[in-house]
Design a protein around this motif. Structure first.
Motif, PDB file in Angstrom:
ATOM      1  N   SER B 157      20.633  38.565   1.604  1.00  0.00           N
ATOM      2  CA  SER B 157      21.440  37.391   1.278  1.00  0.00           C
ATOM      3  C   SER B 157      20.606  36.370   0.521  1.00  0.00           C
ATOM      4  O   SER B 157      20.402  35.253   0.975  1.00  0.00           O
ATOM      5  CB  SER B 157      22.011  36.764   2.546  1.00  0.00           C
ATOM      6  N   GLY B 158      20.082  36.772  -0.617  1.00  0.00           N
ATOM      7  CA  GLY B 158      19.295  35.851  -1.436  1.00  0.00           C
ATOM      8  C   GLY B 158      17.834  36.236  -1.486  1.00  0.00           C
ATOM      9  O   GLY B 158      17.414  37.206  -0.850  1.00  0.00           O
ATOM     10  N   PRO B 159      17.050  35.475  -2.245  1.00  0.00           N
ATOM     11  CA  PRO B 159      15.628  35.774  -2.391  1.00  0.00           C
ATOM     12  C   PRO B 159      14.834  35.453  -1.131  1.00  0.00           C
ATOM     13  O   PRO B 159      15.300  34.724  -0.264  1.00  0.00           O
ATOM     14  CB  PRO B 159      15.189  34.868  -3.542  1.00  0.00           C
ATOM     15  N   SER B 160      13.634  36.005  -1.067  1.00  0.00           N
ATOM     16  CA  SER B 160      12.694  35.750   0.027  1.00  0.00           C
ATOM     17  C   SER B 160      12.456  34.252   0.144  1.00  0.00           C
ATOM     18  O   SER B 160      12.226  33.573  -0.839  1.00  0.00           O
ATOM     19  CB  SER B 160      11.394  36.478  -0.309  1.00  0.00           C
ATOM     20  N   ARG B 161      12.544  33.729   1.352  1.00  0.00           N
ATOM     21  CA  ARG B 161      12.376  32.274   1.504  1.00  0.00           C
ATOM     22  C   ARG B 161      11.546  31.914   2.721  1.00  0.00           C
ATOM     23  O   ARG B 161      11.499  32.631   3.701  1.00  0.00           O
ATOM     24  CB  ARG B 161      13.738  31.590   1.595  1.00  0.00           C
ATOM     25  N   THR B 162      10.875  30.771   2.624  1.00  0.00           N
ATOM     26  CA  THR B 162      10.164  30.236   3.781  1.00  0.00           C
ATOM     27  C   THR B 162      10.181  28.721   3.713  1.00  0.00           C
ATOM     28  O   THR B 162      10.290  28.144   2.629  1.00  0.00           O
ATOM     29  CB  THR B 162       8.702  30.740   3.841  1.00  0.00           C
ATOM     30  N   ALA B 163      10.083  28.086   4.865  1.00  0.00           N
ATOM     31  CA  ALA B 163       9.917  26.633   4.930  1.00  0.00           C
ATOM     32  C   ALA B 163       8.814  26.353   5.938  1.00  0.00           C
ATOM     33  O   ALA B 163       8.785  25.321   6.578  1.00  0.00           O
ATOM     34  CB  ALA B 163      11.220  25.962   5.342  1.00  0.00           C
ATOM     35  N   ASP B 164       7.897  27.300   6.079  1.00  0.00           N
ATOM     36  CA  ASP B 164       6.889  27.227   7.130  1.00  0.00           C
ATOM     37  C   ASP B 164       5.850  26.133   6.920  1.00  0.00           C
ATOM     38  O   ASP B 164       5.198  25.715   7.857  1.00  0.00           O
ATOM     39  CB  ASP B 164       6.177  28.581   7.292  1.00  0.00           C
ATOM     40  N   ILE B 165       5.669  25.712   5.663  1.00  0.00           N
ATOM     41  CA  ILE B 165       4.703  24.630   5.443  1.00  0.00           C
ATOM     42  C   ILE B 165       5.477  23.340   5.158  1.00  0.00           C
ATOM     43  O   ILE B 165       6.241  23.257   4.188  1.00  0.00           O
ATOM     44  CB  ILE B 165       3.747  24.947   4.270  1.00  0.00           C
ATOM     45  N   GLU B 166       5.316  22.370   6.031  1.00  0.00           N
ATOM     46  CA  GLU B 166       5.911  21.036   5.869  1.00  0.00           C
ATOM     47  C   GLU B 166       7.408  21.081   5.579  1.00  0.00           C
ATOM     48  O   GLU B 166       7.949  20.213   4.899  1.00  0.00           O
ATOM     49  CB  GLU B 166       5.182  20.250   4.766  1.00  0.00           C
ATOM     50  N   LEU B 167       8.077  22.092   6.050  1.00  0.00           N
ATOM     51  CA  LEU B 167       9.528  22.260   5.877  1.00  0.00           C
ATOM     52  C   LEU B 167       9.965  22.357   4.422  1.00  0.00           C
ATOM     53  O   LEU B 167      11.126  22.161   4.106  1.00  0.00           O
ATOM     54  CB  LEU B 167      10.280  21.088   6.524  1.00  0.00           C
ATOM     55  N   ARG B 168       9.025  22.601   3.503  1.00  0.00           N
ATOM     56  CA  ARG B 168       9.399  22.690   2.093  1.00  0.00           C
ATOM     57  C   ARG B 168       9.904  24.098   1.810  1.00  0.00           C
ATOM     58  O   ARG B 168       9.203  25.076   2.060  1.00  0.00           O
ATOM     59  CB  ARG B 168       8.196  22.413   1.190  1.00  0.00           C
ATOM     60  N   LEU B 169      11.088  24.166   1.244  1.00  0.00           N
ATOM     61  CA  LEU B 169      11.662  25.471   0.940  1.00  0.00           C
ATOM     62  C   LEU B 169      10.946  26.082  -0.259  1.00  0.00           C
ATOM     63  O   LEU B 169      10.839  25.466  -1.316  1.00  0.00           O
ATOM     64  CB  LEU B 169      13.154  25.327   0.634  1.00  0.00           C
ATOM     65  N   VAL B 170      10.425  27.290  -0.068  1.00  0.00           N
ATOM     66  CA  VAL B 170       9.765  27.995  -1.164  1.00  0.00           C
ATOM     67  C   VAL B 170      10.374  29.389  -1.248  1.00  0.00           C
ATOM     68  O   VAL B 170      10.567  30.057  -0.231  1.00  0.00           O
ATOM     69  CB  VAL B 170       8.246  28.109  -0.925  1.00  0.00           C
ATOM     70  N   LEU B 171      10.686  29.806  -2.472  1.00  0.00           N
ATOM     71  CA  LEU B 171      11.280  31.133  -2.655  1.00  0.00           C
ATOM     72  C   LEU B 171      10.215  32.128  -3.100  1.00  0.00           C
ATOM     73  O   LEU B 171       9.271  31.765  -3.800  1.00  0.00           O
ATOM     74  CB  LEU B 171      12.396  31.067  -3.699  1.00  0.00           C
ATOM     75  N   GLY B 172      10.384  33.359  -2.668  1.00  0.00           N
ATOM     76  CA  GLY B 172       9.550  34.442  -3.192  1.00  0.00           C
ATOM     77  C   GLY B 172       8.177  34.576  -2.571  1.00  0.00           C
ATOM     78  O   GLY B 172       7.261  35.088  -3.196  1.00  0.00           O
ATOM     79  N   VAL B 173       8.028  34.148  -1.313  1.00  0.00           N
ATOM     80  CA  VAL B 173       6.674  34.215  -0.747  1.00  0.00           C
ATOM     81  C   VAL B 173       6.144  35.653  -0.669  1.00  0.00           C
ATOM     82  O   VAL B 173       5.001  35.903  -1.013  1.00  0.00           O
ATOM     83  CB  VAL B 173       6.568  33.462   0.603  1.00  0.00           C
ATOM     84  N   HIS B 174       6.987  36.578  -0.255  1.00  0.00           N
ATOM     85  CA  HIS B 174       6.524  37.984  -0.265  1.00  0.00           C
ATOM     86  C   HIS B 174       7.335  38.829  -1.223  1.00  0.00           C
ATOM     87  O   HIS B 174       6.823  39.668  -1.927  1.00  0.00           O
ATOM     88  CB  HIS B 174       6.660  38.607   1.131  1.00  0.00           C
ATOM     89  N   GLY B 175       8.622  38.643  -1.193  1.00  0.00           N
ATOM     90  CA  GLY B 175       9.510  39.487  -1.985  1.00  0.00           C
ATOM     91  C   GLY B 175       9.976  38.726  -3.208  1.00  0.00           C
ATOM     92  O   GLY B 175       9.271  37.866  -3.727  1.00  0.00           O
ATOM     93  N   PRO B 176      11.181  39.038  -3.677  1.00  0.00           N
ATOM     94  CA  PRO B 176      11.694  38.422  -4.901  1.00  0.00           C
ATOM     95  C   PRO B 176      11.855  36.911  -4.780  1.00  0.00           C
ATOM     96  O   PRO B 176      12.211  36.418  -3.718  1.00  0.00           O
ATOM     97  CB  PRO B 176      13.074  39.059  -5.065  1.00  0.00           C
ATOM     98  N   HIS B 177      11.585  36.200  -5.847  1.00  0.00           N
ATOM     99  CA  HIS B 177      11.951  34.787  -5.856  1.00  0.00           C
ATOM    100  C   HIS B 177      13.265  34.567  -6.606  1.00  0.00           C
ATOM    101  O   HIS B 177      13.792  33.481  -6.658  1.00  0.00           O
ATOM    102  CB  HIS B 177      10.829  33.893  -6.378  1.00  0.00           C
ATOM    103  N   GLU B 178      13.760  35.641  -7.231  1.00  0.00           N
ATOM    104  CA  GLU B 178      15.092  35.565  -7.850  1.00  0.00           C
ATOM    105  C   GLU B 178      15.897  36.786  -7.436  1.00  0.00           C
ATOM    106  O   GLU B 178      15.376  37.902  -7.435  1.00  0.00           O
ATOM    107  CB  GLU B 178      14.986  35.601  -9.389  1.00  0.00           C
ATOM    108  N   VAL B 179      17.159  36.553  -7.092  1.00  0.00           N
ATOM    109  CA  VAL B 179      18.066  37.671  -6.857  1.00  0.00           C
ATOM    110  C   VAL B 179      19.277  37.502  -7.765  1.00  0.00           C
ATOM    111  O   VAL B 179      19.908  36.440  -7.784  1.00  0.00           O
ATOM    112  CB  VAL B 179      18.523  37.737  -5.377  1.00  0.00           C
TER     113      VAL B 179
END
Lengths: 723, 190
Positions: B157-179
């Motif tokens: 359901s969308g690209p790889s995402r994380t907010a683990d650092i300072e709650l900042r949403l970042v796409l593509g940490v391991h997998g795709p950053h675009e889907v």
């Protein structure tokens, strides 16, 4: 004198109580340190607030929200009931798919299996995706002892692995780390400078972990669900790291708690909605993988193995325990952490061993032992919000009270807890001695003595005691036995009896003006402090006394009305849990908050608003009122008499929590202040003229914290009904 | 109705930072892929088995753009996919209400194509979009009841995402950053 008189049964300083005091000092020190770490607390606070908001938005838009918690609870309840059967079915189906299934009875057994497997296959590098179950058994430590390198691949988990810490938050393990700290950790690990902008950090993480994914010989994952019917393992991640951990390495090891098994795909489909909704508010976790057996990689099956280690480690014993069975319904969403007021100040390092937060208390007690759980169980202030938010409606507060009970039985009770849970004995004496007792309690020296001797914080204002209690007043007045079709027992509780009998009188008068037949049978205070401090035997005793007194009235159709939300909460939810008798269930059914009762009277035309008033009032919902009605009846009556009512809330407790905020130092006054601050700010910035709340203890806290006038709403509406 | 489902799917995928494109036929699908890879200067690409028609279309586009395709039979296939700029896969079906692409595979090679490269392009036929998670159950049951062959089903359901650092949403940490989801045989082509 006064003090010793009402401390008849207090324990002397024995070995066991010294053990408790030692723990108390360590915990107090940890709380003080956490309060001082402002940056961490702020990061945690915003993470939790975001979690709560996202969850409530997701809940609001969810189709079938009204039955959602029941559905989840039913799934877990049935699965735990059928555990043996499901375990057999799952194992058989997974084996059919070529997986090796191993039931590990304890941590040692599971670690041994995995370490031996790694050694036998000559594994040098393990990539791991987030697994709390592997942390429960401290698997990494055992692999590393054999010279095997283990790398966590979830970003948050990786950060705390590099920092050699434990998770600060369940869903966001490294939320307490700043970008700068992460950059330092990565620079040290990679032995090259990594700058602290997000892009550089992500590039460094992606590149270094990509190498790990590509070259690890073994991938270890947890599992969010195991499906018996198909032998399937379900793994959810937002980052997608589990997809790589479970595909590239030749050996995939799954470590899964035995309680995660459900029957069918249909049940799993409900759970994959419940997890993200409760944790992050997403409709689904980004990646949900249903792994049914091992697959070849580019056509090649060689050396590709799947091992599923199913962990017992105390779970089957929990299943047989009437008190702790419900803990197995936990789906590990972290919602209870996001709503817990004290967790929000101190975080998972203080409020947790390996399992953090409210549900962490019973889990720790059961899988890591009572001693570990007792180190942080006193942080629970019995607000009950974790039960209200839990997607499986787990009675976490009652399980925590049981843990506290086991602790005091083994290690003794703190003097201050023992004193406060006997507050009624003290109040009786203080009233008898009023006004001298009030004069004494205002003396600074007296407060210093009370602080040193008992542990009541001198900074906390205490309410005055009345010369004549409500019950004395009621017994003295002329009896009015006019029969009516509307009947109510007034259950007064501690504050309105000893401190503010005027409130009790108003309640009786208001009811009688509406031609309600009012009875006030003999009664004791509801006994919430007993529950808060784990004195469940005493709580049962007081429950039994009150139920015996109230039950005959309930059978005659009396409603049992209270002006103290906590009292109604005890009658409605806690007594039936403590006693489990038909009598307590009937009393529970008849128990009602006074404002809900008034609003019923009003809709029947038995009370009328005779005058209106104006003004801006901020309404505070006490935590126990959230479990009852969330104050909606009060708010609408206050609005009907012309007040501009704003419900002001942070989404968690005010921090007073009954007698908790009266206790000296960090595990009491200081912590309650820290919890209260954001709420005080909201009230002060709201522009309200005064505050209305039904809870007598929230009132003390809000008055002190905001400097605003705080009224019981009954006193506000009484005038409007009268004139 | 179908039009609504496609819109709902696109909206929900967008909520999770994924993009949806609509194509009436294979030719148009190829054009959309061409646009994506040209704009992002994709040099190497990995793909799972696609329809003959689409393969034919793509085989005329890739050489023009100078895009190199990774051979499915390569010995160091994993390493090569790890270096690829984009992966193209087929979703067996999609779920509109959650914006989810459902990938069903019997070989982990295909999972890597959708999880290693920074850009993931997934094709799904318009008629394979089901309204809700409830409607997905019968389709999944087909997979499980058709025998005991091993499989991995992944809801994407969308690209790889994380907010683990300072709650900042970042796409593509391991997998795709675009889907990019391309809805095939759509009546509402771009």
């Amino acid at each position: 004198m006064v003090l010793t008189k009402c401390m008849p049964s207090f324990s002397t300083q024995t070995e066991v109580t010294r053990m408790t005091s030692h723990r108390y000092r360590i915990l107090s020190q940890k709380i003080s340190n956490a309060i001082l770490a402002k940056g961490r607390a702020a990061a945690l606070y915003s993470a939790m607030a975001r979690g709560r908001e996202a969850r409530s938005k997701a809940f609001a838009r969810l189709e079938g929200a009204e039955t959602f918690r029941d559905d989840i609870r039913t799934i877990k309840q049935d699965s735990i009931e059928r555990l043996e059967e499901l375990l057999g079915t799952f194992s058989e189906n997974a084996r059919q798919r070529g997986a090796k299934v191993y039931l590990a009875s304890n941590a040692e057994d599971a670690n041994h299996y995995i370490v031996e497997l790694a050694k036998a296959r000559n594994v040098r590098l393990v990539s791991k995706s987030k697994s709390l179950t592997s942390e429960e058994i401290e698997l990494n430590k055992f692999l590393e002892a054999e010279g095997i390198k283990v790398v966590e691949t979830d970003l948050g988990e990786r950060i705390i692995q590099l920092a050699k810490e434990k998770p600060f938050h369940l869903v966001l393990p490294a939320i307490h780390k700043t970008r700068q700290e992460v950059a330092e950790l990565l620079s040290a690990e990679l032995q090259k400078p990594v700058s602290d902008d997000m892009e550089s950090l992500m590039k460094a993480v992606r590149e270094s972990l990509r190498e790990v994914f590509l070259h690890s010989d073994m991938g270890i994952s947890g599992a969010n669900i195991a499906i018996a019917q198909t032998g399937t393992i379900v793994v959810e991640t937002n980052e997608g790291n589990a997809r790589l951990v479970t595909s590239i390495p030749k050996i995939h090891v799954v470590i899964v708690g035995v309680e995660k098994i459900v029957g069918t795909m249909r049940e799993a489909a409900k759970l994959i909605v419940a997890h993200p909704m409760s944790a992050t508010g997403q409709r689904l976790t980004n990646y949900v993988s249903f792994i049914s057996g091992r697959l070849p990689l580019a056509g090649n099956f060689e050396g590709r193995e799947l091992h599923i280690v199913i962990l017992d480690n105390g779970r089957l014993r929990m299943r047989d325990s009437a008190s702790f069975r419900e803990a197995l319904y936990c789906i590990r969403c972290g919602a209870c952490m996001n709503v817990c007021p004290t967790y929000g100040v101190v975080g998972g390092h203080v409020f947790g061993y390996i399992y953090p937060g409210p549900i962490g208390i019973p889990w720790t007690a059961e899988v890591h032992g009572l001693d570990k759980a007792a180190e942080f169980a006193p942080l629970c202030i019995s607000c009950g919000l974790c039960k209200e938010i839990c997607p499986a409606d787990i009675d976490i507060p009652m399980m925590i009270a049981r843990v506290k009970q086991q602790d005091i039985e083994a290690n003794g009770q703190l003097l201050v807890n023992e004193f406060l849970s006997e507050a009624e004995s003290f109040a009786r004496v203080a009233c008898a001695m009023a006004p001298a007792s009030n004069w004494l309690l205002r003396r600074k020296t007296m407060r210093i003595i009370a602080e040193r001797l008992i542990g009541i914080d001198r900074r906390r204002p205490l309410p005055e005691f009345a010369k004549e209690t409500f019950l004395q007043w009621f017994r003295k007045r002329e009896s009015r036995t006019t029969e009516s079709d509307s009947k109510a027992v007034y259950f007064v509780d501690l504050y309105a009896n000893y401190n503010d009998p005027q409130l009790g009188k108003m309640a009786v008068e208001l009811l009688e003006e509406a031609d309600v037949q009012v009875a006030v049978p003999p009664q004791k205070s509801s006994g919430m402090p007993y529950v808060s401090y784990g004195e469940l035997k005493k709580a049962e005793k007081v429950a039994l006394y009150n139920i015996q007194s109230l039950y005959p009235f309930a059978t005659k159709g009396f409603s049992i009305v209270s002006t103290e939300p906590t009292a109604s909460y005890m009658l409605k939810f806690i007594y039936p849990k403590l006693l489990g008798t038909p009598e307590s269930n009937l009393v529970a059914q008849h128990s009602i908050e006074i404002f809900e009762f008034l609003s019923n009277l009003k809709s029947k035309g038995r009370v009328h608003i005779k005058s209106r008033t104006s003004g801006k009032v901020g309404f505070h919902i006490s935590c126990h009122q959230r479990a009852l009605s969330s104050g909606k009846f009060t708010v609408s009556l206050l609005r009907e008499i012309g007040l501009d009512v704003k419900v002001i809330e942070t989404g968690t407790c005010c921090g007073m929590a009954g007698t908790f905020g009266m206790k000296r130092g960090p595990l009491g006054f200081d912590l309650s202040e820290e919890v209260g601050k954001p709420l005080f700010e909201l009230f002060l910035n709201s522009g309200v003229d005064f505050i209305a709340t039904e809870s007598s203890v929230c009132k003390i806290h809000l008055e002190q914290g905001t400097g605003l006038r705080v009224e019981h709403p009954l006193k506000i509406v009484k005038a409007a009904f009268e004139r | 109705m179908q039009d609504n489902l496609q819109n709902l799917f696109a909206d929900r995928l967008a909520e999770q930072s994924g993009q949806t494109h609509f194509a009436s036929d294979e030719h148009q699908t190829a054009k959309i892929i061409q646009k994506i890879i040209a704009e992002r200067r994709v040099a190497t690409i990995a793909k799972t088995s696609l329809s003959d028609e689409l393969n034919l279309e793509l085989s005329s586009i890739f050489p023009v753009l100078g895009v190199e395709e990774i051979a499915a039979s390569a010995d160091d296939f994993v390493l090569q996919v790890s270096k690829a700029d984009a992966g193209i896969t087929t979703a067996t079906f999609a779920i509109a209400e959650t914006g989810t692409l459902v990938e069903i595979v019997n070989d982990d090679r295909e999972r890597l194509i959708s999880s290693l490269p920074p850009i993931h392009i997934a094709l799904v036929r318009a008629r394979d979009i089901v309204p809700s998670l409830d409607d997905a159950a019968p389709r999944l049951n087909q997979v499980y009841l058709s025998g005991i062959s091993n499989s991995v089903v992944t809801f994407i359901s969308g690209p790889s995402r994380t907010a683990d650092i300072e709650l900042r949403l970042v796409l593509g940490v391991h997998g795709p950053h675009e889907v990019h989801a391309i809805v095939l045989h759509s009546d509402r082509s771009d």
